[in-house]
Write a protein that holds these residues in place. Structure first.
Motif, PDB file in Angstrom:
ATOM      1  N   GLU A 233       0.851  -1.186   0.000  1.00  0.00           N
ATOM      2  CA  GLU A 233       0.000   0.000   0.000  1.00  0.00           C
ATOM      3  C   GLU A 233       0.893   1.244   0.000  1.00  0.00           C
ATOM      4  O   GLU A 233       1.647   1.480   0.948  1.00  0.00           O
ATOM      5  CB  GLU A 233      -0.905  -0.002   1.227  1.00  0.00           C
ATOM      6  CG  GLU A 233      -1.950  -1.107   1.220  1.00  0.00           C
ATOM      7  CD  GLU A 233      -2.896  -1.028   2.401  1.00  0.00           C
ATOM      8  OE1 GLU A 233      -2.686  -0.162   3.276  1.00  0.00           O
ATOM      9  OE2 GLU A 233      -3.847  -1.824   2.439  1.00  0.00           O
ATOM     10  N   LEU A 234       0.807   2.022  -1.064  1.00  0.00           N
ATOM     11  CA  LEU A 234       1.707   3.161  -1.199  1.00  0.00           C
ATOM     12  C   LEU A 234       1.489   4.215  -0.125  1.00  0.00           C
ATOM     13  O   LEU A 234       2.440   4.874   0.300  1.00  0.00           O
ATOM     14  CB  LEU A 234       1.550   3.787  -2.587  1.00  0.00           C
ATOM     15  CG  LEU A 234       2.136   2.990  -3.755  1.00  0.00           C
ATOM     16  CD1 LEU A 234       2.131   3.841  -5.018  1.00  0.00           C
ATOM     17  CD2 LEU A 234       3.567   2.519  -3.456  1.00  0.00           C
ATOM     18  N   LEU A 254       4.230  -0.506  -8.832  1.00  0.00           N
ATOM     19  CA  LEU A 254       3.304   0.331  -8.080  1.00  0.00           C
ATOM     20  C   LEU A 254       1.938  -0.333  -8.062  1.00  0.00           C
ATOM     21  O   LEU A 254       1.601  -1.122  -8.952  1.00  0.00           O
ATOM     22  CB  LEU A 254       3.191   1.720  -8.716  1.00  0.00           C
ATOM     23  CG  LEU A 254       4.479   2.547  -8.809  1.00  0.00           C
ATOM     24  CD1 LEU A 254       4.213   3.836  -9.569  1.00  0.00           C
ATOM     25  CD2 LEU A 254       5.043   2.848  -7.422  1.00  0.00           C
ATOM     26  N   GLU A 255       1.127   0.016  -7.071  1.00  0.00           N
ATOM     27  CA  GLU A 255      -0.197  -0.610  -6.973  1.00  0.00           C
ATOM     28  C   GLU A 255      -1.089  -0.234  -8.144  1.00  0.00           C
ATOM     29  O   GLU A 255      -2.028  -0.956  -8.482  1.00  0.00           O
ATOM     30  CB  GLU A 255      -0.865  -0.248  -5.643  1.00  0.00           C
ATOM     31  CG  GLU A 255      -1.065   1.233  -5.397  1.00  0.00           C
ATOM     32  CD  GLU A 255      -1.663   1.504  -4.028  1.00  0.00           C
ATOM     33  OE1 GLU A 255      -2.237   0.571  -3.437  1.00  0.00           O
ATOM     34  OE2 GLU A 255      -1.545   2.644  -3.542  1.00  0.00           O
ATOM     35  N   ASN A 256      -0.828   0.879  -8.790  1.00  0.00           N
ATOM     36  CA  ASN A 256      -1.491   1.241 -10.038  1.00  0.00           C
ATOM     37  C   ASN A 256      -0.413   1.784 -10.972  1.00  0.00           C
ATOM     38  O   ASN A 256       0.106   2.877 -10.757  1.00  0.00           O
ATOM     39  CB  ASN A 256      -2.591   2.279  -9.801  1.00  0.00           C
ATOM     40  CG  ASN A 256      -3.365   2.609 -11.071  1.00  0.00           C
ATOM     41  OD1 ASN A 256      -3.040   2.139 -12.166  1.00  0.00           O
ATOM     42  ND2 ASN A 256      -4.402   3.414 -10.930  1.00  0.00           N
ATOM     43  N   GLU A 257      -0.072   1.007 -11.997  1.00  0.00           N
ATOM     44  CA  GLU A 257       1.012   1.405 -12.896  1.00  0.00           C
ATOM     45  C   GLU A 257       0.512   2.202 -14.095  1.00  0.00           C
ATOM     46  O   GLU A 257       1.315   2.592 -14.941  1.00  0.00           O
ATOM     47  CB  GLU A 257       1.791   0.165 -13.325  1.00  0.00           C
ATOM     48  CG  GLU A 257       2.491  -0.481 -12.136  1.00  0.00           C
ATOM     49  CD  GLU A 257       3.221  -1.772 -12.459  1.00  0.00           C
ATOM     50  OE1 GLU A 257       3.208  -2.194 -13.628  1.00  0.00           O
ATOM     51  OE2 GLU A 257       3.809  -2.363 -11.523  1.00  0.00           O
ATOM     52  N   LYS A 258      -0.776   2.446 -14.171  1.00  0.00           N
ATOM     53  CA  LYS A 258      -1.328   3.335 -15.191  1.00  0.00           C
ATOM     54  C   LYS A 258      -1.325   4.745 -14.600  1.00  0.00           C
ATOM     55  O   LYS A 258      -2.298   5.198 -13.986  1.00  0.00           O
ATOM     56  CB  LYS A 258      -2.746   2.899 -15.573  1.00  0.00           C
ATOM     57  CG  LYS A 258      -2.793   1.549 -16.288  1.00  0.00           C
ATOM     58  CD  LYS A 258      -4.210   1.172 -16.639  1.00  0.00           C
ATOM     59  CE  LYS A 258      -4.257  -0.072 -17.520  1.00  0.00           C
ATOM     60  NZ  LYS A 258      -3.635  -1.255 -16.898  1.00  0.00           N
ATOM     61  N   LEU A 262      -4.599   7.315 -12.068  1.00  0.00           N
ATOM     62  CA  LEU A 262      -4.505   7.181 -10.621  1.00  0.00           C
ATOM     63  C   LEU A 262      -5.725   7.786  -9.948  1.00  0.00           C
ATOM     64  O   LEU A 262      -6.276   8.786 -10.412  1.00  0.00           O
ATOM     65  CB  LEU A 262      -3.243   7.876 -10.108  1.00  0.00           C
ATOM     66  CG  LEU A 262      -1.892   7.383 -10.630  1.00  0.00           C
ATOM     67  CD1 LEU A 262      -0.769   8.208 -10.021  1.00  0.00           C
ATOM     68  CD2 LEU A 262      -1.680   5.905 -10.327  1.00  0.00           C
ATOM     69  N   THR A 263      -6.139   7.170  -8.844  1.00  0.00           N
ATOM     70  CA  THR A 263      -7.178   7.794  -8.032  1.00  0.00           C
ATOM     71  C   THR A 263      -6.574   9.013  -7.336  1.00  0.00           C
ATOM     72  O   THR A 263      -5.348   9.204  -7.328  1.00  0.00           O
ATOM     73  CB  THR A 263      -7.710   6.821  -6.977  1.00  0.00           C
ATOM     74  OG1 THR A 263      -6.657   6.530  -6.038  1.00  0.00           O
ATOM     75  CG2 THR A 263      -8.201   5.521  -7.617  1.00  0.00           C
ATOM     76  N   ALA A 264      -7.415   9.812  -6.726  1.00  0.00           N
ATOM     77  CA  ALA A 264      -6.911  11.002  -6.031  1.00  0.00           C
ATOM     78  C   ALA A 264      -5.933  10.616  -4.928  1.00  0.00           C
ATOM     79  O   ALA A 264      -4.884  11.250  -4.752  1.00  0.00           O
ATOM     80  CB  ALA A 264      -8.084  11.797  -5.463  1.00  0.00           C
ATOM     81  N   ALA A 265      -6.255   9.548  -4.180  1.00  0.00           N
ATOM     82  CA  ALA A 265      -5.367   9.099  -3.097  1.00  0.00           C
ATOM     83  C   ALA A 265      -4.064   8.557  -3.659  1.00  0.00           C
ATOM     84  O   ALA A 265      -2.979   8.823  -3.106  1.00  0.00           O
ATOM     85  CB  ALA A 265      -6.075   8.044  -2.252  1.00  0.00           C
ATOM     86  N   GLN A 266      -4.148   7.794  -4.741  1.00  0.00           N
ATOM     87  CA  GLN A 266      -2.940   7.249  -5.360  1.00  0.00           C
ATOM     88  C   GLN A 266      -2.069   8.372  -5.906  1.00  0.00           C
ATOM     89  O   GLN A 266      -0.837   8.314  -5.799  1.00  0.00           O
ATOM     90  CB  GLN A 266      -3.317   6.265  -6.465  1.00  0.00           C
ATOM     91  CG  GLN A 266      -3.907   4.968  -5.964  1.00  0.00           C
ATOM     92  CD  GLN A 266      -4.478   4.115  -7.088  1.00  0.00           C
ATOM     93  OE1 GLN A 266      -4.738   4.598  -8.202  1.00  0.00           O
ATOM     94  NE2 GLN A 266      -4.682   2.838  -6.816  1.00  0.00           N
ATOM     95  N   TYR A 272       4.186  12.383  -3.679  1.00  0.00           N
ATOM     96  CA  TYR A 272       5.171  12.418  -2.585  1.00  0.00           C
ATOM     97  C   TYR A 272       6.385  11.565  -2.957  1.00  0.00           C
ATOM     98  O   TYR A 272       7.538  11.996  -2.784  1.00  0.00           O
ATOM     99  CB  TYR A 272       4.554  11.905  -1.290  1.00  0.00           C
ATOM    100  CG  TYR A 272       5.526  11.921  -0.125  1.00  0.00           C
ATOM    101  CD1 TYR A 272       5.629  13.037   0.694  1.00  0.00           C
ATOM    102  CD2 TYR A 272       6.360  10.831   0.127  1.00  0.00           C
ATOM    103  CE1 TYR A 272       6.534  13.071   1.748  1.00  0.00           C
ATOM    104  CE2 TYR A 272       7.265  10.852   1.179  1.00  0.00           C
ATOM    105  CZ  TYR A 272       7.350  11.975   1.989  1.00  0.00           C
ATOM    106  OH  TYR A 272       8.252  11.999   3.014  1.00  0.00           O
ATOM    107  N   LEU A 273       6.145  10.363  -3.454  1.00  0.00           N
ATOM    108  CA  LEU A 273       7.232   9.450  -3.775  1.00  0.00           C
ATOM    109  C   LEU A 273       8.142  10.007  -4.867  1.00  0.00           C
ATOM    110  O   LEU A 273       9.377   9.908  -4.775  1.00  0.00           O
ATOM    111  CB  LEU A 273       6.669   8.092  -4.212  1.00  0.00           C
ATOM    112  CG  LEU A 273       5.914   7.288  -3.144  1.00  0.00           C
ATOM    113  CD1 LEU A 273       5.222   6.098  -3.774  1.00  0.00           C
ATOM    114  CD2 LEU A 273       6.849   6.838  -2.030  1.00  0.00           C
TER     115      LEU A 273
END
Length: 313
Positions: A233-234, A254-258, A262-266, A272-273
């Motif tokens: 979980e990122l 990554l949990e979503n590589e697209k 990305l969702t707003a949270a992603q 940040y990363l």
């Protein structure tokens, strides 16, 4: 034997198939519906990551005898469905293990020695030696979770750097060797300076590395993930980086590589990363070398050949 190749493959595959005298059709641009329509005519399917092979896709493939995945992970194949239909499943777990291990070491050394940060600074005319003082890998304790092909290859290389390597694998027994000692997850959490993940994506491992998992470590540690993004979980990694519990992270997945979806949270976690100096990111290329591209084909063709020889005897 007719084989459908429904993904982009290194051209070395075709000579290997020709040598066996197998009939094949190469359709790298096929999408899911194309594959579904074509499958009833084929005994074999070679694919990488085009689509999820589930009941809906396999239901009409009455002739299909095997699926060969040009990669290590099998999370895009419904293994229960394949087993129920008597379909053999092959994967190239040994084909890219050396590439993954070398990539893991490259990411870790880049992080420890501030190579990416220092490179950016020097290109801007900044000559900051003290601000880029590194950390030595020698003498560190590394915890590896998942001691299959990639885990063992990584442990072998880490041992050459003078690391103590602790390994945990719930699917194996008595797997300690010259390069690593068998351990529990609890021991790894207690003693490791570095955690490296080399496990498949399953119902159990999805979101396994969360805030609770990270907080259970007895001291700050470095995190490497070269397995599957959905295992980590990122937001938990970001929280760990902010609190200091995670000293740095090397993330090839990554949990979503697209990244455009990305969702707003992603998106918040990713932003940040990508701006953090103690994070190294690569686009799922841990096993993506010129050599592994060919070796994966060699591994797959040998498995198919051995199976075909057996069933034809």
């Amino acid at each position: 034997m007719k084989i459908l190749i429904a993904d982009s493959m290194h051209p070395s595959l075709f000579n290997m198939l020709d040598e066996q005298g197998w009939d094949y059709s190469y359709h790298p641009k096929f999408i899911r519906d194309d594959i579904k329509r074509a499958l009833p005519e084929y005994e074999g399917l070679i694919i990488r990551s085009k689509t999820y092979l589930d009941h809906e896709l396999l239901s009409g493939a009455e002739k299909l005898k095997f699926i060969a995945r040009a990669g290590a992970g099998l999370d895009l194949i419904d293994l229960d469905e394949a087993k129920e239909r008597g379909i053999e499943v092959f994967h190239a777990g040994t084909g890219n293990r050396d590439a993954v291990a070398e990539h893991a070491l490259g990411m870790l050394l880049s992080l420890f020695n501030n190579i990416l940060k220092a490179d950016r600074e020097v290109r801007k005319g900044i000559w900051d030696r003290e601000g880029n003082r590194g950390v030595e890998l020698m003498g560190k304790t590394v915890g590896i979770i998942g001691y299959g092909n990639n885990g063992t290859a990584t442990a072998k290389r880490l041992s050459g750097f003078g690391c103590r390597v602790l390994v945990y694998d719930k699917y194996r027994d008595n797997y300690g060797d010259a390069f690593a000692e068998e351990a529990s997850v609890e021991q790894i959490m207690s003693e490791a300076d570095i955690l490296s993940l080399h496990i498949p994506l399953t119902k159990e491992s999805r979101n396994w590395i969360n805030r609770d998992f990270i907080e259970r470590f007895s001291r700050p540690f470095f995190l490497l993930n070269l397995s599957r993004g959905e295992i980590v979980e990122l937001d938990a990694v970001v929280n760990g980086l902010r609190s200091g519990k995670v000293r740095g992270a090397c993330l090839d997945v990554l949990e979503n590589e697209k990244l455009d979806k990305l969702t707003a949270a992603q998106q918040e976690s990713f932003d940040y990363l990508r701006t953090s100096d103690n994070v190294v990111l690569t686009p799922h290329i841990g096993g993506w070398t010129h050599e592994s591209y060919v070796r994966i084909n060699e591994v797959l063709v040998k498995q198919i050949k051995d199976w075909y020889t057996f069933v034809s005897a």
